[in-house]
Scaffold this active site. Structure first.
Site, PDB file in Angstrom:
ATOM      1  N   TRP A   1      19.601-104.769 -79.757  1.00 21.82           N
ATOM      2  CA  TRP A   1      20.304-105.261 -78.562  1.00 21.82           C
ATOM      3  C   TRP A   1      19.605-106.530 -78.063  1.00 21.82           C
ATOM      4  O   TRP A   1      18.371-106.546 -77.943  1.00 21.82           O
ATOM      5  CB  TRP A   1      20.285-104.159 -77.489  1.00 21.82           C
ATOM      6  CG  TRP A   1      20.923-104.534 -76.184  1.00 21.82           C
ATOM      7  CD1 TRP A   1      22.103-105.194 -76.009  1.00 21.82           C
ATOM      8  CD2 TRP A   1      20.421-104.250 -74.872  1.00 21.82           C
ATOM      9  NE1 TRP A   1      22.368-105.337 -74.664  1.00 21.82           N
ATOM     10  CE2 TRP A   1      21.349-104.769 -73.939  1.00 21.82           C
ATOM     11  CE3 TRP A   1      19.276-103.608 -74.389  1.00 21.82           C
ATOM     12  CZ2 TRP A   1      21.177-104.659 -72.564  1.00 21.82           C
ATOM     13  CZ3 TRP A   1      19.105-103.498 -73.018  1.00 21.82           C
ATOM     14  CH2 TRP A   1      20.047-104.021 -72.124  1.00 21.82           C
TER      15      TRP A   1
ATOM     16  N   ASP B   1      16.402 -95.142 -77.332  1.00 23.00           N
ATOM     17  CA  ASP B   1      17.363 -95.675 -76.379  1.00 23.00           C
ATOM     18  C   ASP B   1      18.700 -94.986 -76.634  1.00 23.00           C
ATOM     19  O   ASP B   1      19.225 -95.052 -77.749  1.00 23.00           O
ATOM     20  CB  ASP B   1      17.485 -97.199 -76.634  1.00 23.00           C
ATOM     21  CG  ASP B   1      18.320 -97.902 -75.563  1.00 23.00           C
ATOM     22  OD1 ASP B   1      18.924 -97.213 -74.728  1.00 23.00           O
ATOM     23  OD2 ASP B   1      18.365 -99.151 -75.590  1.00 23.00           O
TER      24      ASP B   1
ATOM     25  N   ALA C   1      22.351 -95.062 -75.043  1.00 23.51           N
ATOM     26  CA  ALA C   1      23.219 -95.704 -74.046  1.00 23.51           C
ATOM     27  C   ALA C   1      24.689 -95.357 -74.249  1.00 23.51           C
ATOM     28  O   ALA C   1      25.528 -95.762 -73.447  1.00 23.51           O
ATOM     29  CB  ALA C   1      23.031 -97.226 -74.108  1.00 23.51           C
TER      30      ALA C   1
ATOM     31  N   LYS D   1      28.045 -96.354 -69.652  1.00 21.56           N
ATOM     32  CA  LYS D   1      29.262 -96.341 -70.472  1.00 21.56           C
ATOM     33  C   LYS D   1      29.939 -94.974 -70.461  1.00 21.56           C
ATOM     34  O   LYS D   1      31.141 -94.890 -70.304  1.00 21.56           O
ATOM     35  CB  LYS D   1      28.958 -96.723 -71.920  1.00 21.56           C
ATOM     36  CG  LYS D   1      27.717 -97.549 -72.127  1.00 21.56           C
ATOM     37  CD  LYS D   1      27.938 -99.015 -71.953  1.00 21.56           C
ATOM     38  CE  LYS D   1      26.595 -99.720 -71.947  1.00 21.56           C
ATOM     39  NZ  LYS D   1      26.649-101.136 -72.027  1.00 21.56           N
TER      40      LYS D   1
HETATM   41  C1  LMR Z   1      26.042-104.799 -74.194  1.00 20.81           C
HETATM   42  O1  LMR Z   1      25.215-104.739 -75.099  1.00 20.81           O
HETATM   43  O2  LMR Z   1      27.040-105.535 -74.242  1.00 20.81           O
HETATM   44  C2  LMR Z   1      25.874-103.928 -72.995  1.00 20.81           C
HETATM   45  O3  LMR Z   1      24.772-103.098 -73.153  1.00 20.81           O
HETATM   46  C3  LMR Z   1      25.847-104.687 -71.727  1.00 20.81           C
HETATM   47  C4  LMR Z   1      24.605-105.481 -71.543  1.00 20.81           C
HETATM   48  O4  LMR Z   1      23.997-105.323 -70.475  1.00 20.81           O
HETATM   49  O5  LMR Z   1      24.225-106.260 -72.412  1.00 20.81           O
END
Ligand code: LMR
Length: 398
Positions: A129, A210, A212, A245
């Site tokens: 991420w 993690d 999410a 989410k």
């Molecule tokens: C994403 O990866 O798009 C989401 O987790 C939102 C973010 O905060 O980046």
């Protein structure tokens, strides 16, 4: 004083939403930020969450402070949702602290690590991420990458990943995505998770997981199975949970940090440290989202309604994966896109260069992350033809 501040470049993910809003073309499609969308392009608040909200507002008589580690009902409910009702056989050994979103939980975890093992490095998947690196890096950690995804095979580079972990020094921190890997959507299978748990236990590595997107991949149980498996094998681990989410609570900033320690006594000490750390950063987390989650999970009828709606969301995303893959195959002379249907969660990553991503946006009004990550939930029956034709065009198919 502030004239020395440099201008900040656009956030790689949030910047897409801003650019999308500025685009006035009706044809535009937002496949950027990871939010669930229904077929009309709306991001709904689950019915159970709305009901819980009405009930809480009607009954709430005070908004006085809770504690730096948050709402105890929320902490207990979410910990069980993630680690299972037996908390993976280690009930007394967990410390928990509510945090402002999954990001807050990651940051709080990093702050705790800075106290307990300041020399450790955090190892993240390649890719990971986009916000993991600045978020954990700004807590003072040096981040390194382990091999994870093969863009050519659209699969996990498991042998290379495992060999890399085998060679890490004891107490290295390994950040793992429990499910719905962000940005690739490519998850590990259970046999692979067993090998990961084993290497962590044998080599004394600290898993920092993690989670999410619980419930948005396969289902609530399967999406958390990796965490439960690891918890049975290692003495210590960290888990950062986001309710953004799966409860539709994005802007309410609702998350939890879970810390598995080696004893009940250590858990109590860790809880004290988490409260002190939280107090020095945000004093205490916002309660509204946590109160909603606590209510939804503790009222059987609300819980059923929520988990049914979540299952519908996951099924819709998985259906969209098939729809998109079929549309892409049709427009690229039969190129294989079946890997999209094997991936899970909101994301897959198309094989697009940054220049192709720019063309997709500028000429076709299809918005995705600079690395080619697309939010599958942004695809719909109405826009899939345009998305597939646009991707095929930038990939050079006539
Ligand atoms: C994403 O990866 O798009 C989401 O987790 C939102 C973010 O905060 O980046």
């Amino acid at each position: 004083m502030f004239e020395t501040l440099p201008r900040v470049p656009d956030d790689p993910i949030l910047g897409i939403s801003a650019a999308f809003k500025r685009d006035t073309t009706p044809l535009k499609v937002d496949l950027g930020v990871g939010v669930y969308k229904d077929d009309q392009g709306n991001t709904p608040v689950p019915a159970a969450v709305r009901r819980a909200e009405a009930e809480i507002i009607a009954a709430q008589k005070t908004k006085t402070y809770l504690t730096p580690v948050g709402n105890p009902g929320f902490n207990a409910q979410v910990a069980e949702l993630v680690a299972g009702t037996d908390l993976a056989g280690r009930k007394g050994d967990w410390a928990t602290a509510q945090a402002p979103g999954g990001s807050g939980a990651l940051r709080l975890g990093a702050e705790l690590l800075r106290l307990s093992s300041p020399g450790s490095k955090i190892h993240v998947s390649d890719p990971t991420w986009a916000n993991h690196v600045p978020l954990l890096g700004s807590a003072g950690f040096q981040l390194e990458r382990y091999p994870y995804y093969s863009a050519t095979r659209h699969a996990v580079e498991f042998e290379r990943m495992l060999a890399h972990l085998e060679a890490l020094p004891a107490s290295a921190v390994v950040l793992l995505h429990a499910c719905c890997h962000n940005p690739t959507g490519q998850d590990l299978g259970m046999t692979q998770w067993e090998a990961i748990a084993d290497v962590c236990a044998r080599r004394g590595l600290l898993p920092f997981v993690d989670i999410a997107y619980q419930g948005l991949g396969d289902d609530l149980e399967r999406d958390a199975a990796s965490i439960r498996l690891i918890a049975r094998q290692v003495p210590e681990m960290l888990v950062a949970v986001s309710c953004s989410k799966n409860f539709g609570l994005y802007r309410e900033r609702t998350g939890l940090l879970m810390v598995l320690t080696s004893s009940t006594e250590r858990a109590a000490i860790a809880t004290g440290q988490l409260g002190r750390l939280a107090r020095t950063i945000w004093s205490m987390p916002p309660d509204h989202g946590a109160a909603l989650v606590d209510r939804v999970l503790s009222q059987p009828e609300l819980r059923r309604s929520w988990s049914d709606e979540l299952a519908t969301m996951a099924a819709r995303i998985n259906g969209l994966r098939q729809l998109l893959a079929d549309a892409l195959v049709a427009r690229t002379h039969g190129t294989d896109f079946s890997w999209i249907t094997r991936q899970r969660g909101m994301f897959s990553r198309l094989d697009l260069t940054p220049a192709m991503v720019d063309t997709l946006r500028e000429q076709h009004h299809v918005y995705c992350a600079p690395d080619g990550r697309i939010n599958i939930a942004g695809v719909s029956a109405g826009n899939v033809g345009h998305v597939a034709a646009s991707v095929a065009a930038v990939l050079g198919y006539a």
